[in-house]
Structure formats: C-alpha cells, structure tokens
Design an enzyme around this catalytic site. Structure first.
Site, mmCIF file in Angstrom:
data_model
loop_
_atom_site.group_PDB
_atom_site.id
_atom_site.type_symbol
_atom_site.label_atom_id
_atom_site.label_comp_id
_atom_site.label_asym_id
_atom_site.label_seq_id
_atom_site.Cartn_x
_atom_site.Cartn_y
_atom_site.Cartn_z
ATOM 1 N N ASN A 105 42.738 6.622 47.501
ATOM 2 C CA ASN A 105 43.677 6.275 48.521
ATOM 3 C C ASN A 105 43.720 4.624 48.205
ATOM 4 O O ASN A 105 42.725 3.879 48.681
ATOM 5 C CB ASN A 105 42.944 6.295 50.097
ATOM 6 C CG ASN A 105 43.557 5.619 50.987
ATOM 7 O OD1 ASN A 105 44.806 5.213 50.916
ATOM 8 N ND2 ASN A 105 43.039 5.606 52.346
ATOM 9 N N LYS B 145 45.633 2.416 49.725
ATOM 10 C CA LYS B 145 45.734 1.727 51.008
ATOM 11 C C LYS B 145 47.017 0.786 50.783
ATOM 12 O O LYS B 145 47.858 0.963 49.967
ATOM 13 C CB LYS B 145 44.419 1.068 51.391
ATOM 14 C CG LYS B 145 43.251 1.953 51.665
ATOM 15 C CD LYS B 145 42.076 1.551 52.404
ATOM 16 C CE LYS B 145 41.057 2.759 52.307
ATOM 17 N NZ LYS B 145 39.944 2.447 53.243
ATOM 18 N N HIS C 84 44.157 9.276 58.692
ATOM 19 C CA HIS C 84 43.114 8.094 58.271
ATOM 20 C C HIS C 84 42.702 7.452 59.148
ATOM 21 O O HIS C 84 43.352 7.022 60.416
ATOM 22 C CB HIS C 84 43.745 7.316 57.049
ATOM 23 C CG HIS C 84 42.647 6.745 56.331
ATOM 24 N ND1 HIS C 84 42.017 5.385 56.854
ATOM 25 C CD2 HIS C 84 41.986 7.074 55.337
ATOM 26 C CE1 HIS C 84 41.254 4.838 56.148
ATOM 27 N NE2 HIS C 84 41.157 5.976 55.232
ATOM 28 N N GLU D 117 41.817 4.327 59.630
ATOM 29 C CA GLU D 117 42.747 3.181 59.729
ATOM 30 C C GLU D 117 44.140 3.286 60.508
ATOM 31 O O GLU D 117 44.475 2.582 61.286
ATOM 32 C CB GLU D 117 42.914 2.316 58.354
ATOM 33 C CG GLU D 117 41.719 1.937 57.914
ATOM 34 C CD GLU D 117 41.404 1.815 56.325
ATOM 35 O OE1 GLU D 117 42.464 1.995 55.654
ATOM 36 O OE2 GLU D 117 40.402 1.720 56.217
ATOM 37 N N GLU E 166 35.501 11.431 56.879
ATOM 38 C CA GLU E 166 35.419 10.089 56.549
ATOM 39 C C GLU E 166 34.613 9.300 57.746
ATOM 40 O O GLU E 166 35.198 8.893 58.783
ATOM 41 C CB GLU E 166 36.344 9.305 55.997
ATOM 42 C CG GLU E 166 37.058 9.959 55.242
ATOM 43 C CD GLU E 166 38.069 8.853 54.416
ATOM 44 O OE1 GLU E 166 37.891 8.825 53.220
ATOM 45 O OE2 GLU E 166 38.984 8.456 55.055
ATOM 46 N N GLY F 36 34.685 1.587 53.489
ATOM 47 C CA GLY F 36 34.650 0.157 53.016
ATOM 48 C C GLY F 36 33.469 -0.873 53.057
ATOM 49 O O GLY F 36 33.541 -1.997 53.141
ATOM 50 N N SER G 209 32.960 4.761 50.795
ATOM 51 C CA SER G 209 31.926 4.211 50.160
ATOM 52 C C SER G 209 31.648 5.035 48.828
ATOM 53 O O SER G 209 30.558 4.948 48.272
ATOM 54 C CB SER G 209 31.080 3.596 50.824
ATOM 55 O OG SER G 209 31.410 2.553 51.726
HETATM 56 P P1 PGA Z 1 36.162 3.565 50.585
HETATM 57 O O1 PGA Z 1 37.510 4.111 51.677
HETATM 58 O O2 PGA Z 1 36.108 4.319 49.627
HETATM 59 O O3 PGA Z 1 36.548 2.223 50.038
HETATM 60 O O4 PGA Z 1 35.298 3.291 51.681
HETATM 61 C C1 PGA Z 1 37.604 5.310 51.502
HETATM 62 C C2 PGA Z 1 38.998 5.873 52.469
HETATM 63 O O5 PGA Z 1 39.095 4.977 53.365
HETATM 64 O O6 PGA Z 1 39.391 6.674 52.227
#
Ligand code: PGA
Length: 253
Positions: A13, A15, A100, A102, A169, A175, A214
């Site tokens: 992803n 983003k 997601h 976000e 997640e 992140g 992560s």
């Molecule tokens: P990350 O994000 O691997 O940077 O923690 C995962 C995601 O949001 O899908």
C-alpha cells in the site's frame, strides 16, 4: 483443511507516495518476483490512483498484480475527486483496498460505507481487500476482538458475490514500528477465521487473512508463520523494493 493451503499474498500500500519516476521500483519488484517466488507468494502493488494505469501497463504479462487504495461505491456521477471501482478496473487494476483505517479515520468511513465499496469492487470485477483493526485504546480496554468482529460483520455482506481478502491492521501498529505479539496475532486471526466460517461456511475457510501494521523484513518471517496469517499488507516497507521482496520471501518458508 482448505485454509491450511492458502497461498500467501503480499500487497504493498503505497498510500500518497509515488510519482511517475517511481516506475523503476515496480520494475525491481517485477524482476524480483521470479518463478521460484511466484510459485509460493502472490504479489500486489497498490500505487496512488494517478499511477494505476502506468503501473498496470508495466505489470501486464508479469506475475505482479496492481490494485487501487480506495474507491467510491457509485459507478459514476457528480463526486468530485473520487474514483469508481470501474475506473480502477478500466485502468488495468485487479483489486482495491477498502476500509483502510486512514480512510475510516480521516474520511469518516463507516462499516456500511466499506461494505458498499466492497460491493462496488465485486460489481467492477475487482478483488476487495477489506481492512479492519482496533485502536490502542480499544486493545488496552480488552475490546480488540469484539471491535474487529463488529467491523467484519458490518463491512462484509451476508452473501459473498466473489472472492475477498480481509486485512487485520491494528491502528496502533500502522506506521509506528510497533507490532502485536505473535500470540495476539494468532488469537485475532483465529477468531476472524472462526467468524468467517460460521458466517460463510466452507467459503469462509478460503478467504485470505492478511496481517498489516509495521511489517518489515526483520519481523515478516515470524508474523507470516502464524496460523491463519495468509500474507501481509505492507505500507512503509513496500516503498523500498528490496524490503518488499524480502517480506515476500519470508512467506511460506
Ligand atoms: P505500515 O502500513 O506497514 O507502514 O505500518 C501498513 C498499512 O497501513 O497498510
């Protein structure tokens, strides 16, 4: 049991990262997904919408799939700035991430919104990757399992019209460099698997369950070896081709 044999899927992803100049990174991923790796792991890259067409053209004929990061539920209309699942399919994408955290947090998307987006994905012939996950506060309050069960109940329809992938997640792991313990991931993925089998019968046993939050080359092997973890949804580490490939290599070994 069927779900013991699910091929791992590692989806990146990106983003809101990536310009046309990032196409070289996709080349490295395509090259790295050689016959040996492709035989045991599926790979997908979900770039920003502006790059889906170029990436899909580049990945055409390769073993790497291209997906979108979100879609609107409607097929077309007066929705400035949004894109439809049909547009992702038209650009050459074969999947779309929906729900997601976000999107749920920054755009106020509810479980019902996410379900409508998953249905749009199926309508357009895309594979929906439906994301769920608890906040730190919910985990600390002992509510993680209940929160995720409720999100899954509301974000998927009672009858599945096509294939679906579920990504667990934990919001606090995205992140942050933090990950749940292997025991916590095993507990959550086991609970999700039971819920899906209860609701969909045998079909629930073959839905791939990704862990996300992560995931890095250093922790991928132990996370990917957990029962009912059938792959990873990778944010930050997917922006470094070698790290993304190292995560893929850690699957199914
Ligand atoms: P990350 O994000 O691997 O940077 O923690 C995962 C995601 O949001 O899908």
């Amino acid at each position: 049991m069927a779900h013991g044999h699910l091929r791992h899927l590692v989806a990146g992803n990106w983003k809101m990262n990536g310009l046309r100049a990032s196409t070289g990174m996709l080349d490295t991923v395509i090259e790295g997904h050689d016959a040996e790796l492709a035989a045991r792991v599926d790979l997908m890259v979900c770039p920003p919408a502006t790059l889906i067409g170029a990436f899909a053209a580049k990945a055409d004929g390769s073993t790497v799939a291209i997906g979108g990061q979100d879609c609107r539920a409607e097929p077309s209309g007066a929705f400035t700035g949004d894109i439809a699942a049909e547009m992702i399919a038209d650009a050459g994408g074969s999947a779309v991430i929906v729900g997601h955290s976000e999107r749920r947090t920054l755009h106020g998307e509810s479980d019902a919104d996410v379900r409508a987006k998953a249905e749009a994905a199926w309508r357009a012939g895309l594979l929906p990757i439906v994301c769920v996950g608890e906040t730190r506060e919910e985990r600390d309050g002992g509510r993680a399992l209940a929160v995720v069960a409720r999100q899954i109940a509301g974000s998927l329809p009672d009858a599945l019209p096509g294939d679906v992938v579920v990504a667990y997640e934990p919001v606090w792991a995205i992140g942050t460099g933090l990950t749940p313990t292997v025991a916590d991931v095993a507990e959550m993925h086991g609970a999700i698997r039971r819920q899906l089998i209860e609701r969909y019968g045998e079909a629930g046993g073959s839905i791939r369950l990704l862990y996300g939050g992560s995931v890095k080359p250093a922790n991928a092997a132990e996370l990917m070896a957990v029962a009912h973890v059938n792959g990873a949804l990778v944010g930050g580490a997917s922006l470094v081709a070698d790290d993304f490939l190292a995560i893929a290599r850690a699957c199914g070994v």
